[in-house]
Write a protein that holds these residues in place. Sequence first.
Motif, mmCIF file in Angstrom:
data_model
loop_
_atom_site.group_PDB
_atom_site.id
_atom_site.type_symbol
_atom_site.label_atom_id
_atom_site.label_comp_id
_atom_site.label_asym_id
_atom_site.label_seq_id
_atom_site.Cartn_x
_atom_site.Cartn_y
_atom_site.Cartn_z
ATOM 1 N N ARG A 41 52.115 30.940 48.906
ATOM 2 C CA ARG A 41 50.711 31.080 49.320
ATOM 3 C C ARG A 41 50.566 32.156 50.388
ATOM 4 N NH1 ARG A 41 48.120 28.929 53.504
ATOM 5 N NH2 ARG A 41 49.801 27.445 53.908
ATOM 6 N N ILE A 42 51.519 32.231 51.316
ATOM 7 C CA ILE A 42 51.482 33.259 52.369
ATOM 8 C C ILE A 42 51.759 34.635 51.778
ATOM 9 C CG2 ILE A 42 52.624 34.058 54.490
ATOM 10 C CD1 ILE A 42 53.130 31.081 55.126
ATOM 11 N N GLY A 43 52.700 34.702 50.836
ATOM 12 C CA GLY A 43 52.965 35.957 50.145
ATOM 13 C C GLY A 43 53.680 37.000 50.971
ATOM 14 N N ARG A 44 54.667 36.578 51.780
ATOM 15 C CA ARG A 44 55.470 37.509 52.581
ATOM 16 C C ARG A 44 56.939 37.386 52.162
ATOM 17 N NH1 ARG A 44 53.644 41.375 55.837
ATOM 18 N NH2 ARG A 44 55.296 40.950 57.361
ATOM 19 N N PRO A 45 57.720 38.476 52.271
ATOM 20 C CA PRO A 45 59.143 38.390 51.916
ATOM 21 C C PRO A 45 59.877 37.406 52.832
ATOM 22 C CG PRO A 45 58.434 40.674 52.151
ATOM 23 C CD PRO A 45 57.330 39.831 52.686
ATOM 24 N N VAL A 46 60.881 36.742 52.265
ATOM 25 C CA VAL A 46 61.679 35.778 53.024
ATOM 26 C C VAL A 46 63.146 35.984 52.667
ATOM 27 C CG1 VAL A 46 62.138 33.337 53.482
ATOM 28 C CG2 VAL A 46 59.791 34.102 53.027
ATOM 29 N N LEU A 47 63.995 36.099 53.678
ATOM 30 C CA LEU A 47 65.437 36.179 53.461
ATOM 31 C C LEU A 47 66.024 34.789 53.634
ATOM 32 C CD1 LEU A 47 67.963 37.897 52.969
ATOM 33 C CD2 LEU A 47 68.144 38.198 55.449
ATOM 34 N N ILE A 48 66.713 34.316 52.598
ATOM 35 C CA ILE A 48 67.293 32.973 52.600
ATOM 36 C C ILE A 48 68.808 33.110 52.687
ATOM 37 C CG2 ILE A 48 67.463 30.786 51.357
ATOM 38 C CD1 ILE A 48 64.879 31.657 49.855
ATOM 39 N N LYS A 49 69.401 32.510 53.704
ATOM 40 C CA LYS A 49 70.837 32.649 53.952
ATOM 41 C C LYS A 49 71.658 31.691 53.084
ATOM 42 C CE LYS A 49 70.807 35.645 57.457
ATOM 43 N NZ LYS A 49 71.638 36.853 57.551
ATOM 44 N N GLU A 50 71.294 31.614 51.823
ATOM 45 C CA GLU A 50 72.000 30.738 50.892
ATOM 46 C C GLU A 50 71.876 31.318 49.500
ATOM 47 O OE1 GLU A 50 71.871 26.043 49.526
ATOM 48 O OE2 GLU A 50 71.289 26.571 51.560
ATOM 49 N N SER A 51 72.895 31.103 48.686
ATOM 50 C CA SER A 51 72.919 31.649 47.335
ATOM 51 C C SER A 51 72.323 30.665 46.332
ATOM 52 C CB SER A 51 74.361 31.976 46.940
ATOM 53 O OG SER A 51 74.420 32.462 45.610
ATOM 54 N N THR A 52 71.792 31.223 45.247
ATOM 55 C CA THR A 52 71.354 30.379 44.132
ATOM 56 C C THR A 52 72.466 30.225 43.103
ATOM 57 O OG1 THR A 52 70.466 32.271 42.895
ATOM 58 C CG2 THR A 52 68.967 31.140 44.424
ATOM 59 N N ILE A 53 73.599 30.912 43.309
ATOM 60 C CA ILE A 53 74.711 30.903 42.367
ATOM 61 C C ILE A 53 75.840 30.049 42.938
ATOM 62 C CG2 ILE A 53 76.287 32.314 40.998
ATOM 63 C CD1 ILE A 53 73.279 32.790 40.489
ATOM 64 N N PRO A 54 76.215 28.945 42.296
ATOM 65 C CA PRO A 54 77.160 27.973 42.878
ATOM 66 C C PRO A 54 78.523 28.549 43.237
ATOM 67 C CG PRO A 54 76.042 27.040 40.962
ATOM 68 C CD PRO A 54 75.704 28.492 40.993
ATOM 69 N N GLU A 55 79.095 29.446 42.431
ATOM 70 C CA GLU A 55 80.476 29.863 42.617
ATOM 71 C C GLU A 55 80.631 31.181 43.371
ATOM 72 O OE1 GLU A 55 81.493 30.104 38.510
ATOM 73 O OE2 GLU A 55 82.285 28.066 38.426
ATOM 74 N N TYR A 56 79.558 31.666 43.994
ATOM 75 C CA TYR A 56 79.617 33.013 44.561
ATOM 76 C C TYR A 56 80.720 33.160 45.607
ATOM 77 C CZ TYR A 56 77.935 32.059 49.249
ATOM 78 O OH TYR A 56 77.850 31.626 50.548
ATOM 79 N N ASP A 57 81.059 32.072 46.335
ATOM 80 C CA ASP A 57 82.003 32.163 47.450
ATOM 81 C C ASP A 57 83.442 31.824 47.057
ATOM 82 O OD1 ASP A 57 81.434 29.534 46.955
ATOM 83 O OD2 ASP A 57 81.230 28.960 49.068
ATOM 84 N N GLN A 58 83.689 31.511 45.785
ATOM 85 C CA GLN A 58 85.057 31.295 45.355
ATOM 86 C C GLN A 58 85.792 32.629 45.322
ATOM 87 O OE1 GLN A 58 85.380 28.980 41.798
ATOM 88 N NE2 GLN A 58 84.030 27.354 42.540
#
Length: 353
Positions: A41-58
């Motif tokens: 609703r606000i419509g501003r960019p947001v940086l999220i310090k978490e991945s949507t991909i489960p295995e990215y850190d393996q």
Amino acid sequence: MHSSRAETLRWLAEEYNELNGTQYDILDAVPTPLEFSRLVRIGRPVLIKESTIPEYDQKDAWSKQWITEKMGDRPISVAITPNGRADAVTRGADNKLYFAEPLTEKMQMGPFLDTLSSEQYPGNPPAEGGEVHYLQSQNGNLFTSNYFDMTGPGDSSEFEPLREHVPSEITWCSEALDKSPDAVNLWIGDEKSVTSIHSDPYENIYTVIRGSKHFTLLPPTEGWCLRERRYPHATYVRSPHTSQLELVPSPADTPLVRWSSVTDPTAPGALPAEAHPIHITVHAGETLYLPAGWWHYVRQRGFTVAVNYWYDMEGRGMSWVWLNFLRGAEEPPLGNEEDESGMGEDADADAIA
């Protein structure tokens, strides 16, 4: 642009900037559906310090070797240009400006990845006569909307072996928007590829798995700063005589393409003083929420892997109307009839094939 409309757009841009500035929110964890609906609703960019991909850190997941082993000898579609600027305004051999689409060729994953830099040792710009490879097929190269429509046609993918490692949708996003994504895309490239500035009618959830991407963003209220023009269409093909890439104009009856005449919005003087770009670097394991209609120019560092989710923006209400008004319903001037500063000598040097 008519003076009254120009004055209105400048006023809107100034008002928006005074209220919002260039700051952006940073979240340490993914939002709940309710929290995300408020962000939309606000419509501003947001940086999220978490991945949507489960295995990215393996340790080995999503490395070049891991991807190659998963994909085997399956053919994939790869975009090829001489300068790393696919889907961008480029000067042709006839000295005219064109909206240039890349050559698309089938390759196996291993040979494709061999053309890219490493994470530790980013490469140099392409040499004279060189080629730049980028996996950017888009339009749901991992999942399309058909995947969620059990009554529709099948949803095959060139990247079938990677599907089990990428969620087909983001729960908190799908619940907040009450819909599944329209497309889920895989992007693999390096610093030699640049995404020219443009906007999309999608709520964009963009996760970097390897490497990093630097986004230069402008709100919809500052689209007028990007000086859209209309350009004839062209596509790179291989010369039958030399196998080198050549930019070939499309037939004369091909519709003109509306695109920004600003080649590099980060270059000094490329944007007017009224523009207020936002710069966000998204590292591996981080996610960017990019609202629909926001203009973005993207560079990457070294070997980079990313996945993004496109959710159709809400067409009801005023959002779509506002975006159309801010962009302008009238046809912009012809790009080849004007010599604007955004496509001056310095910019042309980067764009010439």
